[in-house]
Design a protein around this motif. Structure first.
Motif, short mmCIF file in Angstrom:
data_model
loop_
_atom_site.label_atom_id
_atom_site.label_comp_id
_atom_site.label_asym_id
_atom_site.label_seq_id
_atom_site.Cartn_x
_atom_site.Cartn_y
_atom_site.Cartn_z
N SER A 1 0.75 -1.33 0.27
CA SER A 1 0.29 -0.48 -0.17
C SER A 1 0.98 1.31 -0.07
O SER A 1 0.97 2.44 -0.94
N LEU B 1 2.51 1.69 -3.27
CA LEU B 1 1.35 2.15 -4.72
C LEU B 1 1.21 3.65 -4.14
O LEU B 1 0.82 4.48 -5.30
N SER C 1 -6.22 3.54 -5.78
CA SER C 1 -4.99 3.56 -5.44
C SER C 1 -5.73 3.11 -3.93
O SER C 1 -5.15 1.88 -3.01
N SER D 1 -5.60 -1.06 -2.88
CA SER D 1 -4.72 -1.34 -1.48
C SER D 1 -5.61 -1.84 -0.60
O SER D 1 -5.29 -3.23 0.24
#
Length: 204
Positions: free
Chosen positions: A34, A37, A66, A70
């Motif tokens: 996460s 990302l 995103s 995640s």
């Protein structure tokens, strides 16, 4: 009726016992993914969405997308571990953790919808508000997590307030306003989870 009361009491006892356990469904790898990302999304924004205030739709799509990716990776990890876990309380803990974290996600989503629809001039506030809501979600689940996770919650609260204070005007919706807090915050969470929950287990 007696049987129903007995089953209800058993369920309540299981929930109470689950609350005393440490939740191990949050893992370091999804948290680190996460964070990575978030940094990647910030880089994409810097290259593709040069003027985010003029392209708020693209900005929201990038960051909400995103967040969904995640979140999906974290939930998938928790569900898989709960399904194959040996502990009888794992499913209860997983459901309890999701139940405690969900209100902050719902509040963040609703506030985002209201701002976009009714107060688009306030969109610049969203990065800071998202961080504050996320910190509240971590605080809500802290009783199930190692104590040091509270430091991550404090980090997000402070970063959210700092973003609301500093990311205005020309700096509004800057990629750094999302990339640094969520990138650093999630990598910090990954380090805490690995150190407190996984390192000793891996060594064993």
């Amino acid at each position: 009726m007696e049987l129903q009361e007995a089953l209800t009491q058993i369920t309540e006892i299981r929930l109470q016992m689950a609350r005393t356990e440490v939740f191990r469904g949050y893992r370091a790898v999804p948290a680190a993914f996460s964070g990575a990302l978030a940094l990647a999304a910030a880089a994409i924004q810097a290259l593709v969405i040069v003027e985010p205030l003029q392209h708020t739709g693209a900005y929201l799509s990038l960051w909400i997308g995103s967040a969904v990716v995640s979140g999906a990776s974290a939930v998938m990890e928790m569900v898989i571990r709960a399904r194959y876990a040996r502990s009888p309380f794992t499913r209860e803990l997983t459901a309890l953790a999701m139940e405690q974290f969900f209100p902050c996600l719902a509040a963040g989503g609703l506030v985002t919808l209201v701002i976009v629809q009714a107060a688009p001039a306030s969109i610049w506030m969203l990065p800071g508000l998202w961080q504050v809501f996320y910190s509240l979600g971590i605080f809500a689940t802290c009783r199930l997590l190692p104590r040091s996770m509270s430091a991550v919650a404090v980090f997000y609260a402070l970063s959210g307030l700092a973003t609301l204070t500093l990311a205005q005007g020309d700096r509004a919706l800057s990629p750094l306003a999302m990339g640094i807090p969520f990138g650093v915050g999630q990598l910090l969470a990954a380090a805490v989870l690995y150190r407190t929950l996984e390192r000793d287990h891996d060594a064993a």
